[in-house]
Each structure stands twice: as C-alpha cells, then as structure tokens.
Design a protein around this motif. Structure first.
Motif, PDB file in Angstrom:
ATOM      1  N   ASN A 175      -0.520   3.426  -3.955  1.00  0.00           N
ATOM      2  CA  ASN A 175      -1.513   4.036  -3.062  1.00  0.00           C
ATOM      3  C   ASN A 175      -2.942   3.994  -3.594  1.00  0.00           C
ATOM      4  O   ASN A 175      -3.858   4.436  -2.920  1.00  0.00           O
ATOM      5  CB  ASN A 175      -1.075   5.436  -2.601  1.00  0.00           C
ATOM      6  N   LEU A 224       1.400   4.797   7.238  1.00  0.00           N
ATOM      7  CA  LEU A 224       0.630   5.306   6.103  1.00  0.00           C
ATOM      8  C   LEU A 224      -0.213   6.523   6.475  1.00  0.00           C
ATOM      9  O   LEU A 224      -0.739   7.198   5.592  1.00  0.00           O
ATOM     10  CB  LEU A 224      -0.301   4.215   5.549  1.00  0.00           C
ATOM     11  N   HIS A 264      -5.398   5.816   5.793  1.00  0.00           N
ATOM     12  CA  HIS A 264      -5.349   4.722   4.814  1.00  0.00           C
ATOM     13  C   HIS A 264      -6.683   3.982   4.836  1.00  0.00           C
ATOM     14  O   HIS A 264      -7.506   4.186   5.739  1.00  0.00           O
ATOM     15  CB  HIS A 264      -4.209   3.753   5.135  1.00  0.00           C
ATOM     16  N   ARG A 317       0.830  -1.215   0.000  1.00  0.00           N
ATOM     17  CA  ARG A 317       0.000   0.000   0.000  1.00  0.00           C
ATOM     18  C   ARG A 317       0.866   1.267   0.000  1.00  0.00           C
ATOM     19  O   ARG A 317       0.487   2.285  -0.588  1.00  0.00           O
ATOM     20  CB  ARG A 317      -0.924  -0.054   1.214  1.00  0.00           C
TER      21      ARG A 317
END
Ligand SMILES: C[S@@+](CC[C@H](N)C(=O)[O-])C[C@H]1O[C@@H](n2cnc3c(N)ncnc32)[C@H](O)[C@@H]1O
Length: 276
Positions: free
Chosen positions: A131, A156, A159, A127
């Motif tokens: 993205n 992240l 997310h 991820r």
C-alpha cells in the motif's frame, strides 16, 4: 396449471446441464442466475428457482453454448484472490498472469508502471498488497482505463493509482519507476482467428494482437522503457513461451540483461525479468 419448469430443482438443472457444459461453468452461471453463492447451491440442491431465475439461467446457458466466456456472462473474474469486474472491452485475466504480480511483489518496489492495464488486475493486486507503492497504469483503450479505475475504487476504496489513457509511454511525464510490468498483446495477428471462439470472437483484438510476429509490443516496450526505469529498476514482462528467443534478442539489442525467466505451473517459460 403449474408450469413444468417450476418443479426443476438446482440438482436437476446441474445434472441436465452436465451434458454440454463444464461443471465449473455450470456453478458460476447458476450462481449468477439465482443471485446466490456456491454454498447455497451445495446446501439447498432441492431448491426450485423462480421463473425469473430460470429465465436468467436459460439465457446464461444459451450464451455459454454459443461460445461466450463465462466471465463476460457473469461480468466477473477472480484474480489474485480479488474479484474484478470485466466486460468485452477488457481481456479476461488469466491465472498465469498472477506470476507477474508475484514477481513485482517479491521486489517490493516503491513505484510501478503497468502498461496495458486492462481491467486493472495487475495494478490493483500490487497496490492491494503494497500500500505504499505509487502505481501508474496505462492503456490505449479508454474503456479499459474506465474499468480499471472502477475496480480500483471498488477493491481499494481511497487510493492514489494514476490511470492514464496512453499509447505505451506517450502520455507519461518523465518519471522513473522501480518496476515496469506488462502483459502485452502477444498473439501473432494471423493466429488470432485460429484461437478458440471464446477468445477470437469475444476478447478485444487490441488486447491480443502482437503484430505479424507477436513481438511488436515487446520491441516497443523494451525499446522505449529505459528513460522510465530507475537505475536498479526491472522490466517484468509476460510472454508466450515460443516468443522467449525473440524477446531475449530484442532485450540484448536494447542493452538489457536477462535477470530471470520464470516458468508457469505447466513448466512453460512465462515471465521474463530484465535489468537495464
Ligand atoms: C493482454 S492485455 C493485458 C490486460 C491485463 N493487464 C491482464 O494482464 O490481464 C493487453 C492490454 O494492452 C492494451 N494495449 C494494447 N495496445 C496498447 C498500447 N499501444 N498502449 C497501451 N496499452 C495497449 C490493451 O488494451 C489491453 O488492455
């Protein structure tokens, strides 16, 4: 009276510890004990740690000498150039598992399912680099799911990874994924106690135990994955090189085609890519 320990410098600690610890481990543990990075240790070898820092170093050293892995002592492990928090409920990510991430990223999937996510290292690394990929990650261990979520939040920020406590596919809606990835438990049950103490006494058995022949989890994942894979989807699995024949047989029985077998740096067969 000045305590003898207060005259200990980083340099001297390192020289003495080399008698029974690996240099790489010494640096990681020392960084943890004094709360400063490697650069500090290189730049100030004559620094004398405080009493608290020395106590912490002694505790780290003792734990390591008893066999505890460095990552469980420090609580951290680098994977795909990201720092993941780990504890004794999560497997310590291995370097060879980075190959799984490579294989996923090469295919640039729009959606990914990670089965047995552990600390979230595969799901979060994918991820981080893709993205727009919709990632779902499952684990049977609720503590692993919590740790994976923690790592995703840390690494992240905002997310949309879905972390689910699930026995394989059991808790999933009937959605199709472009890629299903897994580093499943694959050690034969009877071999676990013969592994180095770092693994057998410290890492979670649920993350290691692949049943009597090491193939139990492959039968389950390959057998049940078809409804969750899109038409051109791929199933990407890490394996022990010795299990390759067994995994290929299971794949054939379940009408999968072997698209690729990827070797690790030691030239061992380490990842298999299957097409439905
Ligand atoms: C070998 S570890 C892999 C961890 C992490 N993905 C990695 O590559 O470092 C296997 C993971 O599968 C999980 N697991 C074991 N049995 C499972 C099951 N029936 N359903 C889902 N996850 C399971 C374990 O809790 C563990 O986190």
């Amino acid at each position: 009276m000045v305590k003898k320990t207060l005259s200990l410098t980083l340099n001297r600690i390192i020289q003495e510890a080399k008698a029974d610890l690996l240099l790489g481990d010494i640096y990681l543990l020392l960084e943890h004990a004094i709360g400063r990075g490697k650069e500090f240790i290189y730049t100030y070898p004559m620094y004398s740690p405080t009493e608290n820092e020395l106590d912490r170093w002694e505790e780290c050293r003792t734990r390591r000498l008893k066999g505890e892995p460095v990552s469980y002592i420090t609580g951290w492990r680098e994977f795909y150039s990201l720092d993941f928090k780990v504890d004794r409920f999560t497997l310590i990510p291995r370097q060879e598992t980075e190959l799984l991430v490579d294989q996923v990223l090469l295919r640039r999937p729009d959606s990914l399912l990670d089965i047995g996510t552990g600390c979230g290292n595969i799901a979060v690394s994918v991820r981080y680099h893709l993205n727009r990929c919709l990632v779902t990650a499952v684990d049977l261990s609720v503590k692993a799911v919590q740790m994976a979520r923690y790592n995703a939040n840390r690494l992240l920020g905002q997310h949309d990874i879905r972390f689910i406590k699930s026995n394989y596919f059991n808790e999933l809606d009937k959605v199709e994924f472009d890629v299903i990835v897994s580093n499943p438990p694959y050690i034969k049950s009877s071999d676990i106690d013969r592994l180095p103490i770092e693994i057998s006494s410290y890492e979670p058995r649920i993350a290691l135990d692949g049943g009597s022949d090491g193939l139990m989890t492959y039968s389950k994942i390959i057998g049940d994955s078809q409804p969750y894979l899109s038409q051109a989807g791929k199933l990407i699995l890490e394996l022990d090189p010795e299990l390759l024949g067994g995994v290929m047989t299971i794949a054939e029985e379940k009408n999968y085609t072997v698209e690729n077998v990827v070797k690790d740096l030691g030239l061992n067969d380490r990842v298999i890519v299957l097409s439905p």
